[in-house]
Write a protein that holds these residues in place. Structure first.
Motif, PDB file in Angstrom:
ATOM      1  N   MET A 239      76.203   1.317  45.093  1.00  0.00           N
ATOM      2  CA  MET A 239      75.108   1.889  44.311  1.00  0.00           C
ATOM      3  C   MET A 239      75.633   2.624  43.083  1.00  0.00           C
ATOM      4  SD  MET A 239      71.893   2.018  44.226  1.00  0.00           S
ATOM      5  CE  MET A 239      70.466   2.917  43.798  1.00  0.00           C
ATOM      6  N   LYS A 240      76.733   3.390  43.270  1.00  0.00           N
ATOM      7  CA  LYS A 240      77.303   4.126  42.156  1.00  0.00           C
ATOM      8  C   LYS A 240      77.795   3.181  41.062  1.00  0.00           C
ATOM      9  CE  LYS A 240      79.300   8.577  42.292  1.00  0.00           C
ATOM     10  NZ  LYS A 240      78.973   9.734  42.536  1.00  0.00           N
ATOM     11  N   ALA A 241      78.406   2.071  41.455  1.00  0.00           N
ATOM     12  CA  ALA A 241      78.895   1.093  40.472  1.00  0.00           C
ATOM     13  C   ALA A 241      77.726   0.509  39.686  1.00  0.00           C
ATOM     14  CB  ALA A 241      79.690  -0.008  41.164  1.00  0.00           C
ATOM     15  N   LEU A 242      76.611   0.234  40.367  1.00  0.00           N
ATOM     16  CA  LEU A 242      75.428  -0.297  39.688  1.00  0.00           C
ATOM     17  C   LEU A 242      74.874   0.737  38.708  1.00  0.00           C
ATOM     18  CD1 LEU A 242      73.320  -2.503  39.278  1.00  0.00           C
ATOM     19  CD2 LEU A 242      72.039  -1.517  41.176  1.00  0.00           C
ATOM     20  N   ASN A 243      74.817   2.008  39.126  1.00  0.00           N
ATOM     21  CA  ASN A 243      74.338   3.066  38.227  1.00  0.00           C
ATOM     22  C   ASN A 243      75.235   3.180  37.003  1.00  0.00           C
ATOM     23  OD1 ASN A 243      72.229   3.684  39.906  1.00  0.00           O
ATOM     24  ND2 ASN A 243      73.228   5.438  40.850  1.00  0.00           N
ATOM     25  N   TYR A 244      76.541   3.085  37.194  1.00  0.00           N
ATOM     26  CA  TYR A 244      77.495   3.163  36.087  1.00  0.00           C
ATOM     27  C   TYR A 244      77.262   2.008  35.111  1.00  0.00           C
ATOM     28  CZ  TYR A 244      81.883   3.246  33.509  1.00  0.00           C
ATOM     29  OH  TYR A 244      82.822   3.266  32.507  1.00  0.00           O
ATOM     30  N   GLN A 245      77.131   0.794  35.651  1.00  0.00           N
ATOM     31  CA  GLN A 245      76.887  -0.383  34.805  1.00  0.00           C
ATOM     32  C   GLN A 245      75.567  -0.265  34.052  1.00  0.00           C
ATOM     33  OE1 GLN A 245      77.115  -3.489  37.742  1.00  0.00           O
ATOM     34  NE2 GLN A 245      79.260  -3.935  37.275  1.00  0.00           N
ATOM     35  N   THR A 246      74.537   0.210  34.734  1.00  0.00           N
ATOM     36  CA  THR A 246      73.230   0.391  34.105  1.00  0.00           C
ATOM     37  C   THR A 246      73.337   1.421  32.983  1.00  0.00           C
ATOM     38  OG1 THR A 246      72.089  -0.166  36.150  1.00  0.00           O
ATOM     39  CG2 THR A 246      70.824   1.046  34.506  1.00  0.00           C
ATOM     40  N   GLY A 247      74.047   2.517  33.234  1.00  0.00           N
ATOM     41  CA  GLY A 247      74.231   3.545  32.220  1.00  0.00           C
ATOM     42  C   GLY A 247      74.969   3.023  30.998  1.00  0.00           C
ATOM     43  N   LYS A 248      76.028   2.264  31.228  1.00  0.00           N
ATOM     44  CA  LYS A 248      76.797   1.705  30.101  1.00  0.00           C
ATOM     45  C   LYS A 248      75.953   0.711  29.304  1.00  0.00           C
ATOM     46  CE  LYS A 248      80.311   4.124  30.384  1.00  0.00           C
ATOM     47  NZ  LYS A 248      80.396   5.194  29.402  1.00  0.00           N
ATOM     48  N   LEU A 249      75.173  -0.126  29.998  1.00  0.00           N
ATOM     49  CA  LEU A 249      74.289  -1.057  29.305  1.00  0.00           C
ATOM     50  C   LEU A 249      73.266  -0.286  28.483  1.00  0.00           C
ATOM     51  CD1 LEU A 249      73.233  -3.903  28.705  1.00  0.00           C
ATOM     52  CD2 LEU A 249      71.899  -3.748  30.830  1.00  0.00           C
ATOM     53  N   GLY A 250      72.699   0.758  29.064  1.00  0.00           N
ATOM     54  CA  GLY A 250      71.734   1.586  28.345  1.00  0.00           C
ATOM     55  C   GLY A 250      72.338   2.212  27.101  1.00  0.00           C
TER      56      GLY A 250
END
Length: 127
Positions: free
Chosen positions: A1-12
């Protein structure tokens, strides 16, 4: 979940950067960090220095990205802005005042932008 949040944040952050550049902002730095925290984007426009917090969510079933920006978060961004200016005195001299903005994005299931809001000069929210 943390990795997905990190990826989502970077994409944002990438989408937020492009959005601001398309609106005429010049990005000075991304991801300025110290042990106290991070500022996502540091930009200039119209002789103003702007520290930008980017918040991204996939879908809105768990709330809006704006809900993640409270007084405590703004105070942390303000503290980080002051640290940045102390570490960059030439920029501090060039821009005697600054503002804090937020770019809030909601992405769809395929990472397409569903909504993007740019909230300018949140200083009044810090009082």
């Amino acid at each position: 979940m943390k990795a997905l949040n990190y990826q989502t944040g970077k994409l944002g952050e990438q989408i937020g950067r492009k959005y601001l550049v398309d609106k005429g902002y010049q990005i000075l730095q991304s991801n300025f960090h110290t042990r106290f925290g991070e500022i996502d984007l540091i930009a200039t426009k119209d002789q103003k220095l702007i520290f930008v917090e980017v918040k991204t969510k996939i879908g809105d079933q768990f709330g809006d990205p704006e809900e993640m920006i409270d007084r405590r978060k703004l105070a942390k961004v303000q503290m980080m802005a002051e640290i940045f200016l102390q570490k960059n005195p030439q920029i501090a001299r060039q821009y005697p005042a600054y503002q804090i903005d937020a770019v809030c994005l909601v992405l769809g299931p395929n990472n397409e932008v569903v909504r993007i809001n740019h909230w300018e000069d949140l200083s009044s929210e810090m009082v």
